[in-house]
Design a protein around this motif. Structure first.
Motif, PDB file in Angstrom:
ATOM      1  N   VAL A   1       0.010   5.503  -0.537  1.00  0.00           N
ATOM      2  CA  VAL A   1      -0.629   6.529  -0.778  1.00  0.00           C
ATOM      3  C   VAL A   1       0.312   7.654  -1.213  1.00  0.00           C
ATOM      4  O   VAL A   1       0.313   8.715   0.084  1.00  0.00           O
ATOM      5  CB  VAL A   1      -2.066   6.328   0.343  1.00  0.00           C
TER       6      VAL A   1
ATOM      7  N   GLN B   1       0.917  -1.065   0.147  1.00  0.00           N
ATOM      8  CA  GLN B   1       0.498   0.081  -0.462  1.00  0.00           C
ATOM      9  C   GLN B   1       0.634   1.581  -0.161  1.00  0.00           C
ATOM     10  O   GLN B   1       1.583   1.439   0.907  1.00  0.00           O
ATOM     11  CB  GLN B   1      -0.397   0.084   0.981  1.00  0.00           C
TER      12      GLN B   1
ATOM     13  N   THR C   1       4.426   5.099   2.730  1.00  0.00           N
ATOM     14  CA  THR C   1       5.161   3.327   2.744  1.00  0.00           C
ATOM     15  C   THR C   1       4.905   2.612   3.548  1.00  0.00           C
ATOM     16  O   THR C   1       5.763   3.191   4.636  1.00  0.00           O
ATOM     17  CB  THR C   1       6.077   3.455   1.676  1.00  0.00           C
TER      18      THR C   1
ATOM     19  N   ASP D   1      -0.768   0.861   9.172  1.00  0.00           N
ATOM     20  CA  ASP D   1      -2.400   0.955   8.937  1.00  0.00           C
ATOM     21  C   ASP D   1      -2.470   1.772  10.796  1.00  0.00           C
ATOM     22  O   ASP D   1      -4.299   2.467  10.258  1.00  0.00           O
ATOM     23  CB  ASP D   1      -3.085  -0.191   9.470  1.00  0.00           C
TER      24      ASP D   1
END
Length: 146
Positions: A27, A25, A47, A118
């Protein structure tokens, strides 16, 4: 023949594991210029590095007029939002302070946040960039990480 079949099964199993794995993931978060730095742009890219660490890549397109050159930028992560965050930062990312501003290329920074990706993205955190105390230490960019 059994070796070839076993090898083919191992390769197939490995391929299935790779294809079935969640993609890494990454962003991009726009950082909004404050009134002290109107007209400039910045972006943060988050990251995941490990289960307890996130890489933060920053691009800053400009600093306020009158900022001492080389510009010294300070980066903080606060609990809360850009509009309303805690008075004390949750994380100060200033072991190394940027001082390499180039009017044409901007500033690129890489920081490590000691928090899982997360958790950082779950909401409730804002990234704030400031100029140096010599420049009045105003907030110049802010972006919500969740």
């Amino acid at each position: 023949m059994k070796v070839v079949t076993s090898l083919a099964l191992m390769v197939a199993a490995g391929w299935i594991c790779v294809v079935g794995a969640a993609p890494k993931q990454i962003v991009a978060v726009p950082l909004n210029a404050t009134t002290h730095n109107a007209g400039h742009i910045a972006q943060a890219v988050l990251t995941p590095l490990s289960s307890s660490e996130t890489e933060l890549s920053l691009f800053v397109g400009g600093v306020p007029n009158g900022t001492a050159i080389p510009a010294h930028l300070y980066t903080y992560i606060y609990s809360g939002s850009c509009a309303r965050h805690e008075p004390k930062p949750a994380y100060s990312l200033n072991r190394i302070v940027a001082d390499n501003f180039n009017e044409q290329a901007g500033i690129q920074l890489w920081k490590s946040v000691p928090l899982a990706y997360d958790s950082l993205r779950s909401g409730g955190y804002a990234l704030v960039m400031r100029t140096s105390p010599a420049d009045g230490n105003p907030d110049i960019f802010c972006g919500e990480l969740g």
